[in-house]
Every structure is written in structure tokens, then in C-alpha cells.
Design a protein around this motif. Structure first.
Motif, PDB file in Angstrom:
ATOM      1  N   GLU A 190       0.832  -1.195   0.000  1.00  0.00           N
ATOM      2  CA  GLU A 190       0.000   0.000   0.000  1.00  0.00           C
ATOM      3  C   GLU A 190       0.871   1.252   0.000  1.00  0.00           C
ATOM      4  OE1 GLU A 190      -2.508  -0.168   3.414  1.00  0.00           O
ATOM      5  OE2 GLU A 190      -3.755  -1.804   2.628  1.00  0.00           O
ATOM      6  N   GLN A 196      -1.772   6.996   0.908  1.00  0.00           N
ATOM      7  CA  GLN A 196      -2.846   6.052   0.607  1.00  0.00           C
ATOM      8  C   GLN A 196      -4.195   6.760   0.692  1.00  0.00           C
ATOM      9  OE1 GLN A 196      -2.498   2.852  -0.388  1.00  0.00           O
ATOM     10  NE2 GLN A 196      -4.697   2.391  -0.462  1.00  0.00           N
ATOM     11  N   TYR A 199      -4.522   9.056  -2.355  1.00  0.00           N
ATOM     12  CA  TYR A 199      -4.894   8.289  -3.549  1.00  0.00           C
ATOM     13  C   TYR A 199      -6.369   7.898  -3.514  1.00  0.00           C
ATOM     14  CZ  TYR A 199      -6.011   4.085  -6.091  1.00  0.00           C
ATOM     15  OH  TYR A 199      -6.674   3.159  -6.858  1.00  0.00           O
ATOM     16  N   GLU A 200      -6.825   7.381  -2.389  1.00  0.00           N
ATOM     17  CA  GLU A 200      -8.214   6.912  -2.297  1.00  0.00           C
ATOM     18  C   GLU A 200      -9.197   8.053  -2.514  1.00  0.00           C
ATOM     19  OE1 GLU A 200      -8.407   4.928   1.452  1.00  0.00           O
ATOM     20  OE2 GLU A 200      -7.342   3.139   0.727  1.00  0.00           O
ATOM     21  N   GLU A 201      -8.863   9.239  -2.023  1.00  0.00           N
ATOM     22  CA  GLU A 201      -9.718  10.403  -2.265  1.00  0.00           C
ATOM     23  C   GLU A 201      -9.797  10.710  -3.759  1.00  0.00           C
ATOM     24  OE1 GLU A 201      -8.758  12.798   1.930  1.00  0.00           O
ATOM     25  OE2 GLU A 201      -7.810  13.407   0.038  1.00  0.00           O
ATOM     26  N   LYS A 204     -11.741   7.987  -5.690  1.00  0.00           N
ATOM     27  CA  LYS A 204     -13.182   8.105  -5.471  1.00  0.00           C
ATOM     28  C   LYS A 204     -13.781   9.195  -6.360  1.00  0.00           C
ATOM     29  CE  LYS A 204     -14.509   7.540  -1.298  1.00  0.00           C
ATOM     30  NZ  LYS A 204     -14.792   7.723   0.162  1.00  0.00           N
TER      31      LYS A 204
END
Length: 305
Positions: A190, A196, A199-201, A204
Motif C-alpha cells: 500500500e 494512501q 490516492y483513495e480520495e 473516489k
């Protein structure tokens, strides 16, 4: 031994001991500005460079007949780079390629990499700034599959093993809950901490993408996942950052350069564990040969302009 430039009479001039022809690779510390506007490339794939230091990478406007600089078009933005230059970018054709900012390389429980950790804050500011301009962040990371383990060359397997300890190489089980070394979906693979989350924001919102790699270069060979993504998106310009500068970042950067992509190194978001000369060499060649060098502060300022 070179004693000077021969004159018409056959005698060497004592006024110069420099080679008649030089290139950035052979000695320019800073590439001089062009003396007159210059178009590089061919009719479909070109840059235009101006004496002011502007280098237009957008591939939208050929060198005008009057050689005057074109006005900044809607959707484009200008980014200052080293050498007292500005590059003009088309965000739709630009990606931010961030290499290997993973737990395995950065987390203090797994290794000491203070210079790598120092890249986190520049990424936390430059990624949102570039997103706001329409640039796509591409997080390019090790993420092996069981089948790929069977095809890795011996040099790579040897380089990632530690025969002097109980540690195993690729696919080996790491202590605690870190999982199997650099395998897809494992905790050690990860992104590090806040990256992390970053990136996830972006994922999404449909802006960021994760791209797996299985070599030190993220774009090696006849067909790589990264090259496919870039071609599908119509990307021509890469801002590049990550760890380690003279290993996976350089491998990705130079292979992309060979494939014809524009290269812009983000220096304060790039680091290495190698001796100082490793980073120095990467920055020198990125700015003098492969393309350009900038940093997160200039990116953020350009995004606000």
C-alpha cells in the motif's frame, strides 16, 4: 591531448581549449536559451521553444510566421522549471507519475528512509494542485501476482533478497501483518500513510489511477500497463516523482523518455537511499538531457496563478 581549434593554416589556436561542438550531456551545467524561436519534432509531435525561455509542450500551435509567443489558451497552464524556463502544459495530455511511495520503501517499521519520507509533504500539496488543473495522478507501484513471480529474472530476484538474514525476497512472508513482499493487495504494498488516503480520495473522484509494475521500470518492455494507460488517455507529458530516484524512478523516467514522452522531474518529491551522487546525477540529466526539473512549490504556485 586537445590543444585548441585548428586554424586554416593548420596551427592550433591557443584562444580555446573547448570542443568545437558540445551538448548538455557533455558539459552544459545549464542549457542556454535558444537565440531564436525553434520548433522541435515533426508536424504531429512537436515542441516550440522561444528565446524568453518558454517551451510549449502542448503540441497545439506550430511556430508562428512572426515567431511571436502565442497567448496562453484556456485550459493550459505555465509551469516554471529550472534554467529560468517555463513549460506550457495541456493538462489533458499530462500525467503525474508517482513511483513506489509504498510502505515497503518508506514505513519506519520496515526501513529508515528519511529522505523518502520528506517527499510526502511535497506530494500532499502538488497532487491536489495538479488535480485542480486537470492533470491525472498515476500511482505506479510494485504489485506482483503469483504468475509474475515465476517470470522474474535472476538479477531482480537476487537484488531484492537478503541472504545474510532470515528475510526472503519477492512473495516472502514479512513479519507482523505486512503480508507478502510487494505482492498485490498486501499491506506492505500500500501507499505510505497519508498518501494512501490521498490516492483513495482521488480515486473516489475518478481522478487518480493505480498502475501496477513488475520491474524497477514502470514502463519497460514491449507493452506495459503504464504505457497502455498513457496511450489510452492521450498523454504526452509526464511529471515524475517518487523513490528511489536512481533506481525505479530513473528506470521509469528514462524508458518513458526513450518512448517519446516529455519528462519533468519533480525534484523535492523524489529521493533515494543511495549516496548523494545518485540524486545529483538524476537531477542533472533530467534537466540537461531528458527534459526539465521543477518542484512542488512551483507547481502549487502555477496552479494558483
Amino acid at each position: 591531448m586537445f590543444m585548441g581549434v585548428p586554424t586554416m593554416g593548420g596551427q592550433a589556436s591557443s584562444e580555446s581549449t573547448a570542443p568545437i561542438h558540445d551538448t548538455p550531456i557533455l558539459g552544459f551545467k545549464t542549457r542556454p536559451h535558444v537565440q531564436s524561436a525553434q520548433e522541435w519534432g515533426n508536424p504531429s509531435n512537436f515542441w516550440v521553444e522561444y528565446p524568453s525561455g518558454l517551451v510549449d509542450l502542448t503540441r497545439t500551435t506550430h511556430l508562428p510566421a512572426d515567431a511571436n509567443e502565442p497567448e496562453l489558451k484556456s485550459g493550459q497552464f505555465d509551469l516554471p522549471v529550472d534554467g529560468d524556463r517555463v513549460i506550457r502544459l495541456d493538462p489533458a495530455k499530462t500525467a503525474y507519475v508517482i513511483v513506489d511511495m509504498q510502505n515497503f520503501f518508506l514505513h519506519p517499521d520496515l526501513r529508515a528512509h528519511p529522505k523518502g519520507l520528506a517527499c510526502v509533504d511535497p506530494l500532499l500539496t502538488s497532487v491536489p494542485a495538479l488535480r485542480s488543473q486537470g492533470v491525472t495522478p498515476l500511482w505506479v507501484n510494485w504489485g506482483l501476482t503469483p504468475s509474475e513471480l515465476q517470470t522474474l529474472p535472476p538479477s531482480l530476484l537476487r537484488g531484492f533478497s537478503r541472504p545474510d538474514t532470515s528475510r526472503s525476497g519477492f512473495g516472502g512472508t514479512m513479519p507482523g501483518d505486512w503480508g507478502k513482499l510487494l505482492m498485490r493487495g498486501e499491506k506492505n504494498s500500500e501507499l505510505y500513510g497519508p498518501l494512501q488516503v490521498l490516492y483513495e480520495e482521488g480515486a473516489k473522484e475518478g481522478k487518480d489511477q493505480w498502475v501496477h509494475k513488475n520491474r524497477m521500470s514502470g514502463i519497460w518492455g514491449g507493452q506495459s500497463a503504464l504505457d497502455l494507460v498513457l496511450k489510452e488517455m492521450g498523454i504526452t507529458t509526464l511529471l515524475v516523482a517518487g523513490v528511489n530516484a536512481d533506481q525505479c524512478v530513473l528506470g521509469t523516467m528514462i524508458d518513458a523518455y526513450y518512448l517519446g514522452y516529455d519528462i519533468v522531474l519533480v525534484s523535492d518529491a523524489t529521493a533515494t537511499t543511495s549516496p548523494e551522487g545518485g540524486m545529483e546525477n538524476v537531477v542533472y540529466n533530467a534537466g540537461g538531457s531528458y527534459g526539465f526539473v521543477t518542484d512542488s512549490e512551483r507547481i502549487v504556485a502555477a496552479a494558483k496563478a
